[in-house]
Design an enzyme around this catalytic site. Sequence first.
Site: not given
Length: 480
Positions: A113, A428
Amino acid sequence: MPTVSVKWQKELYPAVEIDTTQPPYVFKCQLYDLTGVPPERQKIVMKGGLLKDDSDWSKLGVKEGQKLMMMGTADEIVKAPEKGPVFMEDLPEEEQVVAVGHSAGLFNLGNTCYMNSTMQCLHSVPELKSSLIEYPQAGRSNDLDQSSHLLTVATRDLFNELDKNVKPVAPMQFWMVLRKKYPQFGQLHNGSFMQQDAEECWTQILYTLSQALRSPSSSQNTDTVKALFGIDLVSRVHCAESGEESLETESVYSLKCHISHEVNHLHEGLKHGLKSELEKASPSLGRSAVYLKDSHINGLPKYLTIQFVRFFWKRESNQKAKILRKVDYPLELDVFDLCSDDLRKQLEAPRQMLRDEDGRKAGLKLKEKSSASVDNDVKMSDAENGSGESSKATSGEGVVSDKKTQLTGVYDLVAVLTHKGRSADSGHYVAWVKQENGKWIQFDDDNPIPQREEDITKLSGGGDWHMAYICMYKARTVAM
């Protein structure tokens, strides 16, 4: 890497390589590129059962030339009737991108990510894409190493894929080349790829592109990346103990927003970031001494990148910890007071033109509104909002013609890269990018989600939600 054949419906794919250092999900992404069957719909039959996303290749005993069978249906485009409305699904992918208003998402290949969010932000810079399109397949300079050349080509190809697709793209080739150029992004932990720092990824990619996209002409060694992102700093370095003083110049690709208990707003953090204390040898004292470094911006870029210094090394836990403090940032940023005296003088005339331009627009709006009914007020307001975005976009795009446009020191927010979690090595990353039509899209890996502009500045921290780690602003220019 073993090569296998894959049977799917009536098709046979005879030579598909399996990288056994990567999880099976990556292999499924390869098959998605070949067949159009999304990974979640794939059922791959092997000796011993179905292939799972987290299976261990070493225990599956895959052999060279082994035949695998895959079941699953590909995404189908609905056919429109011969006469009647044309549905978006019936359009070519390039036209679907225009209709949707944003480009494709990127599959997460296993804690990637950080890479996906970085690439979505950089993909939003049209001038960078234009330079990459002109980059020759054979390379531009003999001085450039092969891995840098391959990473530049992979960046260009990935941007092209994003532009012509609405379905998620698997950035496998780019990821492979990135790890070859910068092995730290291929670190493994318990057989899985580790989460990495998005700011480090951003910096390394820009550095590589800056080497590759330099003009081949010896007379003008134009650095495209520096022209787009480079910030020139001039610094006064002073030692109070010895009275020594010197001027230093340097170029950087981002400003740092330092975060402390005194910093509540981006502007305050930038001021802190431009002042620092360093220890170095003093010629007059004959020993080390403390110097104060006070920096000012002496040259502005078309795209101003700002990093929030949220991570620091915590000795007790032996890892990067995160500062969760809320730091507000604006949609419109004016850095005039952070500039050197010389640069301020250069900016005065363009800034006056910008004020005059804004004043004329404001006066026109008031005149139009005063002569309209309540119903017309609503319609006119909508029309003006649209024209405002258009004129602002035109002003921003004007940087293509450098002779006719001037920077003003005023910038508009166009991308935010956020981090959710308590550590740089986990959590994330997500990209929030403003599209050419003025709409904001949250790129959460392969899932693009429309967002309201007023919600973008709420990513300022203070909790465990997504918080800004990198902000990218686009220069507002005026025609001179």
